[in-house]
Design a protein around this motif. Sequence first.
Motif: not given
Length: 314
Positions: A219-224, A226-228
């Motif tokens: 998720w961090g890779a996908l959203l940077g 913004a994740a969470g």
Amino acid sequence: MALTIDPQVLDGLSRFVGADAVPPPVGDVATRRANSAELFQRLTDTRTPPPGIKRTDYTATGHDGAEIGMAWFAGASPSGAAVVYLHGGGMILPMQPVYDVAMRAYAADSGASMLLVDYRVAPEHPHPTPVEDCYTGLMWLAEHCAELGVDPARIAVMGDSAGGGLAAGVALLARDRGGPALAQQILIYPMLDDRTVEPDPQLPPEYLVWNYDDNRTGWGALLGAAAGGPDVSPYAAPARATDLAGLPDTYIDVGDLDIFRNENIDYARRLIDAGVPTELRVLPGCPHAFEAFAEQAAVSQRVMADRLVRLRSL
């Protein structure tokens, strides 16, 4: 008392996943890619492709002008139904090549033709590129129904893990953009919610094929950053969607030893509350991707039969 693993699944899993493997730290995409490439190549080497299915490669132009690769799998007498299939890989693994045998098997056993989309992955291609690439595949299929022998009323979107989350995102995009009408969405242990990061005490860590550190990484890779947070798009993380009305008939299956279990159950409940016909299978004793590691286990045979029922009903 923690949940326990199905003995047949454990036997299959132990053949491929070493108990002494050292997990990479959060954010280490390169090591996860290297480990997964070796693991899934060993899995692929154990599979025999069924005869009678022809593969044809195509390309489509993506939302940003890039060429998106796609592979079309069809038998000699296809049923007229077609499925846009989106592979797994935690949003970070370019795994399209290892799905060849699986696509041939689904096509051979169901009669439906399969379009496997080679979408681009994060972190090199963060949101919205992966889901837009997948939507490009759906649009391409809808535009080429006549030449492919596809009934436009019999198109489904399907995917596993990250691909299941992307399939749910594509269904939302199709609804919101007035895109092709989908007959079904078939979501295999889908990755739906970027907020699934806190360990569940019911899940034994040694059976988490995809664990919480992996999830933070994907998720961090996908959203940077913004994740969470509060501003995540529902097309990236469909669990964030506030309105699920108008989505196609849905099938979801997930193991009870999968960190996606609760988010999948909640998504199914919310679909039902929104008036969407929904079938949910929760498989006892099964971790993430259990049927890939334990193909001959009784529970794997049952869940594959359930998926084929859905594909044959298109």
